[in-house]
Write an enzyme that holds these catalytic residues in place. Structure first.
Site, PDB file in Angstrom:
ATOM      1  N   CYS A 159       0.944  -1.254   0.082  1.00  0.00           N
ATOM      2  CA  CYS A 159      -0.079   0.023  -0.044  1.00  0.00           C
ATOM      3  C   CYS A 159       0.874   1.298  -0.005  1.00  0.00           C
ATOM      4  O   CYS A 159       1.255   1.665   1.108  1.00  0.00           O
ATOM      5  CB  CYS A 159      -0.988  -0.017   1.344  1.00  0.00           C
ATOM      6  SG  CYS A 159      -2.183   1.279   1.212  1.00  0.00           S
ATOM      7  N   CYS A 354      -8.378   6.102  -8.001  1.00  0.00           N
ATOM      8  CA  CYS A 354      -7.816   6.519  -7.006  1.00  0.00           C
ATOM      9  C   CYS A 354      -7.356   8.023  -6.904  1.00  0.00           C
ATOM     10  O   CYS A 354      -7.030   8.651  -7.801  1.00  0.00           O
ATOM     11  CB  CYS A 354      -6.331   5.872  -6.753  1.00  0.00           C
ATOM     12  SG  CYS A 354      -6.505   4.086  -6.352  1.00  0.00           S
TER      13      CYS A 354
END
Length: 427
Positions: A159, A354
């Site tokens: 991540c 995103c």
């Protein structure tokens, strides 16, 4: 009547509960089980860490809003999944029966893989709200007593977006306080290059993010393996393509925030045959366990192989919209099995949308699908992304209050852009 239990009330579990209940209707029971009574919007944690957002703004009581949709709620920590007998066992030895289980627990934060890492060591984290609040205390100390800062992602991390976000947000907060000149910042990452993101890059992410780091005078080290962390000092090995140590670095720091590697939570990882070696749930293309046909899973807790081999290990991120497509597929597949008496057929598209805040600007990418090769891949930046990220927080929190996983207008706006949650199977 079938009883469906959703384990975990995060950004995947809550939509899964709402969508499953909507599709199955009143004839079937949906129950949420979560360790805490509050839903927490994790994407806003970087703002909490620098004091830009109060924790109360990104939490809401789970039971209150689930009850409006006739969804049950049990606040308990699950210590064991008895998959043979279709039961969850809580830390207080309570037994919760299920006919079908949706695992949406998120990850276990594996700080123990790096000596001295994590809030119990010498680095901060923004992976949970509690960690973000602790990070804020350390940030305030940095503001009062400036010194070097290091931001990044450890080896094995999957991540990377929040690490970039925090680096840029930290830079902006320090500039606003007019002490940026007193805080040298290093960005240290296991990625083979800036903008790799665990995805092999998206569009022009490499050059754009490198440019943003340069403009802010943030130095970086890629292919970084953090060997050990001491109080105020970090030892780093920089590897080459042959996985040999090319350089060693000893960086001093006053403040450090790193994203850790993830693994599966113990209750899930300990189920025989359910997970891979790291404790992530092994699923088929329909998000169904390959060993237990009445167990489904989506989100960060599912097993996805790395996009490519890298000198320092990196994992594949599971981003927000990608997770939502998984949960939509699970809800539709449960309807197929329970209501229609058919085999599961729905597949999430795994598209990614995103938004990454950068303090006073932002970066956005669309990857369809998220994992290459892709039909669509672009990466853009601008102040509009910063504003969109703020708006998205409010929008998602509203969705969780109203119990609507995918409002009609969202569905048709995204469809007009070519973004859909489920693959077209021709049915």
């Amino acid at each position: 009547m079938a009883k469906i239990v959703v384990l975990g009330a995060g950004t995947g579990g809550m939509p899964a509960a709402y969508e499953t209940k909507e599709l199955l209707g009143k004839d079937h029971e949906v129950v949420m089980v979560n360790e805490r009574p509050m839903f927490r919007f994790v994407p806003s944690n970087p703002w909490v860490a620098v004091g830009w957002r109060e924790p109360d703004a990104i939490v809401l009581p789970i039971e209150k809003y689930l009850a409006k949709k006739k969804i049950g709620f049990i606040c308990a920590r699950v210590d064991k999944i008895d998959a043979q007998n279709n039961q969850l066992i809580t830390n207080e030895n309570q037994t919760i029966d299920y006919d079908y289980l949706i695992i949406a627990t998120g990850p276990k934060l594996a700080f123990s893989h790096i000596k001295g890492a994590g809030p119990e060591g010498y680095t901060q984290s923004i992976c949970t709200l509690d960690h973000a609040q602790q990070c804020n205390i350390d940030f305030e100390d940095l503001m009062a007593n400036p010194g070097p800062a290091i931001v990044g992602a450890f080896q094995g991390a999957s991540c990377f977006g929040p690490a970039y976000e925090y680096a840029f947000i930290l830079d902006k907060a320090l500039r606003d306080a007019k002490i940026r000149h007193k805080v040298p910042i290093h960005f240290v990452t296991s990625e083979p290059y800036i903008g790799h993101m665990g995805l092999g890059g998206v569009g022009d992410s490499k050059s754009m993010l490198e440019s943003e780091l340069r403009q802010r005078d943030i130095k970086w080290i890629c292919n970084a393996q953090v060997d050990e962390i001491f109080d105020g000092k970090m030892h780093i090995s920089e590897l080459n393509r042959k996985q040999e140590t090319d350089f060693t670095h000893e960086l001093l720091f006053k403040h450090a925030m790193f994203i850790p590697p993830f693994s599966g939570v113990d209750a899930v990882a300990n189920v025989d045959g359910l997970c891979n070696a790291k404790g992530f749930v092994i699923t088929d293309e329909h998000q169904r366990s390959t060993k237990y046909p009445n167990i489904f899973s989506g989100g960060v807790c599912v097993a996805i192989p790395p996009v490519e081999a890298t000198p320092v290990p990196t994992g594949t991120p599971k981003t927000g919209y990608m997770i939502e497509t998984m949960m939509t597929a699970i809800a539709h597949n449960l309807k197929s099995i329970i209501v229609d008496g058919k085999a599961p057929h729905a597949k999430g598209t795994w598209h990614a949308i995103c938004l990454a805040d950068m303090g006073d600007t932002g970066a956005a990418f669309v990857a369809m699908p998220q994992i290459p090769p892709r039909n669509v891949a672009w990466f853009k930046k601008g102040k509009w992304v910063h504003l969109a990220k703020i708006a998205f927080e409010k929008y998602f929190m509203r969705k969780m209050r109203t119990g609507t996983s995918e409002p009609v207008y969202e569905k048709y706006v995204l469809k007009a852009l070519g973004v859909e949650r489920l693959e077209d199977d021709g049915k």
